[in-house]
Design an enzyme around this catalytic site. Structure first.
Site, short mmCIF file in Angstrom:
data_model
loop_
_atom_site.label_atom_id
_atom_site.label_comp_id
_atom_site.label_asym_id
_atom_site.label_seq_id
_atom_site.Cartn_x
_atom_site.Cartn_y
_atom_site.Cartn_z
N PRO A 47 -20.52 15.54 -17.96
CA PRO A 47 -20.31 15.28 -16.53
C PRO A 47 -21.19 14.12 -16.03
CG PRO A 47 -21.17 17.52 -16.91
CD PRO A 47 -20.96 16.91 -18.24
N ARG B 289 -1.01 8.65 -26.02
CA ARG B 289 0.32 8.34 -25.47
C ARG B 289 0.49 6.85 -25.15
NH1 ARG B 289 0.78 7.97 -20.20
NH2 ARG B 289 2.84 8.88 -19.94
N1 ADE Z 1 -18.56 18.59 -20.20
C1 ADE Z 1 -18.69 19.52 -19.23
N2 ADE Z 1 -18.11 19.12 -18.09
C2 ADE Z 1 -17.57 17.88 -18.35
C3 ADE Z 1 -16.85 16.95 -17.57
N3 ADE Z 1 -16.55 17.17 -16.29
N4 ADE Z 1 -16.46 15.81 -18.15
C4 ADE Z 1 -16.78 15.56 -19.45
N5 ADE Z 1 -17.47 16.40 -20.22
C5 ADE Z 1 -17.86 17.56 -19.69
#
Ligand code: ADE
Length: 249
Positions: A89, A154
């Site tokens: 994240p 894709r």
């Molecule tokens: N791992 C946990 N949450 C995530 C997210 N929102 N994007 C990428 N990897 C993650």
């Protein structure tokens, strides 16, 4: 141009369904995409196959161990020279543009984190790029890795059938897609727009472009403000009236 994607995970079984079906499954069968799933646990070197440990400094949660991750990445590197992409994240937000850039790498290594995260030294020394699929926290990088794989595969030439072109996708021109209709012509009193039955390909194209611009104006005005458009799209954007934006749907 084919692509090779190696995915490093503690939960290889999670990838069974999504990457075996539909377009990604077909692309793999056709040899357009090679997707290899690696179990990080196979690179643990003790008899309990430990992959994580408590954080230095204390605190909740476990951290994925640097030595195990390094062995796994170095092994995969032998057959994949692409960038190591860590799903987190904290990464840069994934988008159609990022998918398009990744597609141009013929090889990619996707690293899925779990628990509280991975030892920072792996990030510093072995990770080339960090990607988030949105501002929310999932239990691990597996679902994000599937999202990235699907969006990238894709786009590989030949992955989509002729009837499923990526050229008109939402975002492909910086616009959301125009609305689609199929039979029946009258569905519960709602008629298919007359123009689509007219057979005038040029006028249909222009109508679809206009509906795409209207829809974008209504739902994602940020895309119109930030995009740079030229030719016919620019003309339509400039001609947008307040009324068009109301009806964009
Ligand atoms: N791992 C946990 N949450 C995530 C997210 N929102 N994007 C990428 N990897 C993650």
């Amino acid at each position: 141009m084919a692509i090779q994607i190696d995915i490093l995970t503690l939960f290889p079984e999670m990838f069974q369904g999504p990457l075996q079906n539909s377009i990604v499954g077909r692309a793999r069968n056709a040899g357009i995409a090679r997707v290899n799933i690696w179990n990080i646990r196979d690179f643990a070197d003790d008899k309990h196959r430990v992959v994580d440990d408590t954080p230095y400094g204390g605190g909740a949660g476990m951290v994925m161990k640097a030595d195990v991750l390094a062995r796994c990445i170095e092994h995969v590197r032998l057959s994949n020279k692409g960038p190591v992409v860590f799903l987190t994240p904290q990464g840069n937000t994934f988008s159609q543009n990022v998918a398009d850039r990744l597609r141009q790498c013929s090889q990619l290594i996707l690293l899925c984190g779990h628990y509280e995260g991975i030892d920072e030294r792996i990030r510093e020394s072995m990770v080339d790029m960090e990607i988030s699929i949105g501002d929310y926290v999932l239990t691990g990088g597996e679902l994000p890795a599937m999202v990235v794989t699907d969006a990238v595969v894709r786009l590989i030439p030949g992955a989509l059938g002729r009837e499923e072109s990526a050229a008109d996708d939402s975002f492909s021109h910086g616009l959301l897609e125009y609305p689609h209709y199929t039979r029946p012509r009258d569905f519960r009193g709602m008629e298919v727009p007359e123009i689509l039955l007219s057979g005038h390909h040029g006028r249909i194209r222009r109508w679809r472009l206009k509906r795409a611009v209207q829809r974008t104006a209504r739902r994602r005005p940020d895309l119109l403000r930030e995009g740079s458009f030229c030719g016919e799209i620019k003309e339509i954007v400039e001609e947008l009236t307040d009324d068009d934006q109301e009806k964009g749907g």
